[in-house]
Design an enzyme around this catalytic site. Sequence first.
Site, mmCIF file in Angstrom:
data_model
loop_
_atom_site.group_PDB
_atom_site.id
_atom_site.type_symbol
_atom_site.label_atom_id
_atom_site.label_comp_id
_atom_site.label_asym_id
_atom_site.label_seq_id
_atom_site.Cartn_x
_atom_site.Cartn_y
_atom_site.Cartn_z
ATOM 1 C CG LEU A 46 66.321 167.286 19.159
ATOM 2 C CD1 LEU A 46 66.088 165.886 18.429
ATOM 3 C CD2 LEU A 46 65.198 167.266 20.145
ATOM 4 C CE1 TYR A 67 61.396 162.363 22.726
ATOM 5 C CE2 TYR A 67 59.811 164.252 23.370
ATOM 6 C CZ TYR A 67 60.948 164.061 23.313
ATOM 7 O OH TYR A 67 61.906 164.283 23.918
ATOM 8 C CD GLU A 73 70.782 167.923 22.732
ATOM 9 O OE1 GLU A 73 69.695 168.485 22.351
ATOM 10 O OE2 GLU A 73 71.377 166.753 22.740
HETATM 11 C C1 LIG Z 1 67.308 166.878 23.635
HETATM 12 C C2 LIG Z 1 66.466 168.068 23.773
HETATM 13 N N1 LIG Z 1 67.937 168.345 23.405
HETATM 14 C C3 LIG Z 1 66.550 169.979 22.599
HETATM 15 C C4 LIG Z 1 65.435 170.078 22.892
HETATM 16 C C5 LIG Z 1 64.288 171.164 22.713
HETATM 17 O O1 LIG Z 1 63.628 171.067 21.612
HETATM 18 P P1 LIG Z 1 62.583 172.098 21.765
HETATM 19 O O2 LIG Z 1 63.073 173.292 20.979
HETATM 20 O O3 LIG Z 1 61.863 171.574 19.921
HETATM 21 O O4 LIG Z 1 61.323 171.315 21.982
HETATM 22 C C6 LIG Z 1 64.800 169.016 23.684
HETATM 23 C C7 LIG Z 1 63.096 169.177 24.242
HETATM 24 O O5 LIG Z 1 62.403 167.829 24.386
HETATM 25 C C8 LIG Z 1 65.342 167.460 24.096
HETATM 26 O O6 LIG Z 1 64.198 166.887 24.275
#
Ligand SMILES: Cc1ncc(COP(=O)(O)O)c(C=O)c1O
Length: 308
Positions: free
Chosen positions: A207, A33, A182
């Site tokens: 991520l 997603y 994170e």
């Molecule tokens: C586990 C995790 N880490 C980091 C992020 C931050 O990602 P982004 O800045 O692309 O929203 C998300 C966002 O959903 C996440 O689910």
Amino acid sequence: MPRYAYVNGRYVDHREAAVHIEDRGYQFSDGVYEVVTVKDGRLVDAKAHMDRLGRSLDELQIGWPVSRPVLEMIMAEMIRRNRLHDGLVYMQITRGVAPRNHAFPTGDVRPALVITTKKMNFAKMTKFTEGVSVITLPDQRWARRDIKTISLLPNCLNKQKATEAGCYEAFQVDPKDGMVTEGTASNAWIITEAGELVTRPATHRILNGITRLTILRIAEEEGVPFVERPFSVEEAKRAREAFVSSATSFVTPVVRIDGEPVGDGTVGPICRKLLAGYEEYAAGLRARGAEWPDDIPADEGDGTSRAA
Ligand SMILES: Cc1ncc(COP(=O)(O)O)c(C=O)c1O
């Protein structure tokens, strides 16, 4: 006017939107997603989100359900139909519908595509001005957190624990080394006692947030010194400032960790500067945003992570 959802080629009333019970997303979390922020009717960092989506699909050997330009067109159409000014576009691609069997289906199974939108009033969110609390919890996830899969149960469990503790987020901690990975739905950052911005490097252990990448660019432009390296819970508790980032959290200051104040327990100047920079960027007033990297290494390696 109904709120529309897009499901496999059709714009349908959100209340009626449904997928088949043998969709592999429903049965196995076999899908990926993206969440893209919409500000003033415009997608923020659309290209980087689409690049990351492509990588997630590749890693799981799922094909594009429609071509990338067509997907971009559908997103724009959803923004138009739902009159979305500020909020997010959610898109989910699963391997498709097939008789239940763990191994991938053979034959002609089309990946399934669902897109929804959600209105949000960013201007009214007090988290940006007041900051939030986090708790620290063991990270219980798998070894490929770099893939943005819909398999989010450990994230949900920790987010629920954080919510029950009256916190906005959890800083998830690697039980092996005590280092923060994170948040459950965000990346984690600190500003050290020495004034350096620190966040974990993008490897298979986190991520790689698109917001994270844009914030690193803004830090560079604003002359905020940064380093990509892991940090421990103890270091986070000694930090001057801390924050979490995501498409809808932007830069959300963290003012308490496990009930202990971060710095003086109020939103600090670096958080304010980075949030202002990000808001400017999201409003289209800054040129450079996130650029998706060619390579994401499995591990931190020899410690030669990026710094400025
Ligand atoms: C586990 C995790 N880490 C980091 C992020 C931050 O990602 P982004 O800045 O692309 O929203 C998300 C966002 O959903 C996440 O689910």
